[in-house]
Design a protein around this motif. Structure first.
Motif, PDB file in Angstrom:
ATOM      1  N   ARG A 135      -6.097   4.171   1.022  1.00  0.00           N
ATOM      2  CA  ARG A 135      -5.454   5.430   1.662  1.00  0.00           C
ATOM      3  C   ARG A 135      -5.766   5.479   3.074  1.00  0.00           C
ATOM      4  N   GLY A 136      -6.963   5.046   3.458  1.00  0.00           N
ATOM      5  CA  GLY A 136      -7.537   4.977   4.989  1.00  0.00           C
ATOM      6  C   GLY A 136      -6.797   3.963   5.628  1.00  0.00           C
ATOM      7  N   ALA A 137      -6.677   2.752   5.183  1.00  0.00           N
ATOM      8  CA  ALA A 137      -6.020   1.845   5.803  1.00  0.00           C
ATOM      9  C   ALA A 137      -4.558   2.260   6.210  1.00  0.00           C
ATOM     10  N   LEU A 138      -4.059   2.859   5.137  1.00  0.00           N
ATOM     11  CA  LEU A 138      -2.639   3.197   5.286  1.00  0.00           C
ATOM     12  C   LEU A 138      -2.463   4.463   6.408  1.00  0.00           C
ATOM     13  N   ALA A 139      -3.238   5.165   6.305  1.00  0.00           N
ATOM     14  CA  ALA A 139      -3.281   6.483   7.425  1.00  0.00           C
ATOM     15  C   ALA A 139      -3.514   5.711   8.742  1.00  0.00           C
ATOM     16  N   LEU A 188       0.881  -1.286   0.038  1.00  0.00           N
ATOM     17  CA  LEU A 188      -0.036  -0.009  -0.013  1.00  0.00           C
ATOM     18  C   LEU A 188       1.012   1.277   0.020  1.00  0.00           C
ATOM     19  N   ALA A 189       1.834   1.305   0.800  1.00  0.00           N
ATOM     20  CA  ALA A 189       2.721   2.545   0.843  1.00  0.00           C
ATOM     21  C   ALA A 189       3.503   2.592  -0.347  1.00  0.00           C
ATOM     22  N   LEU A 190       4.074   1.693  -0.947  1.00  0.00           N
ATOM     23  CA  LEU A 190       4.671   1.822  -2.246  1.00  0.00           C
ATOM     24  C   LEU A 190       3.538   2.343  -3.237  1.00  0.00           C
ATOM     25  N   ALA A 191       2.460   1.767  -3.330  1.00  0.00           N
ATOM     26  CA  ALA A 191       1.555   2.260  -4.196  1.00  0.00           C
ATOM     27  C   ALA A 191       1.093   3.869  -3.971  1.00  0.00           C
ATOM     28  N   ALA A 192       1.139   4.359  -2.781  1.00  0.00           N
ATOM     29  CA  ALA A 192       0.916   5.725  -2.303  1.00  0.00           C
ATOM     30  C   ALA A 192       2.191   6.504  -2.942  1.00  0.00           C
TER      31      ALA A 192
END
Length: 86
Positions: free
Chosen positions: A62-66, A14-18
């Protein structure tokens, strides 16, 4: 999606995609295990498939990453894709 924390390899993805332009992650040359993880994130509604092996981060992603705990470094996926780390 459950409120259970995601395992570190999924958070790394997820972080890589962000960090990608337009939050679009291309895994056309990635190992099958990485693709399986991306498909799992798609099943959870955190990625959306754009085309074969290309995924876009969703609002839920994005919410899960936050909500995830801060983690130092870029992890193994960042190193795999040459995006930082040591």
């Amino acid at each position: 999606m459950s409120d259970d924390p995601l395992p570190p390899p999924l958070l790394d993805l997820l972080a890589l995609a962000a960090r990608q332009p337009e939050e679009l992650l291309s895994l056309t040359e990635a190992e099958e295990e990485v693709v399986r993880r991306a498909e799992r994130l798609t099943d959870l509604g955190l990625f959306r498939i754009v085309t074969a092996r290309r995924y876009r981060l969703t609002e839920a992603g994005r919410g899960a990453l936050a909500r995830s705990p801060a983690r130092p470094g870029s992890g193994w996926l960042g190193r795999l894709f040459g995006r930082g780390g040591t």
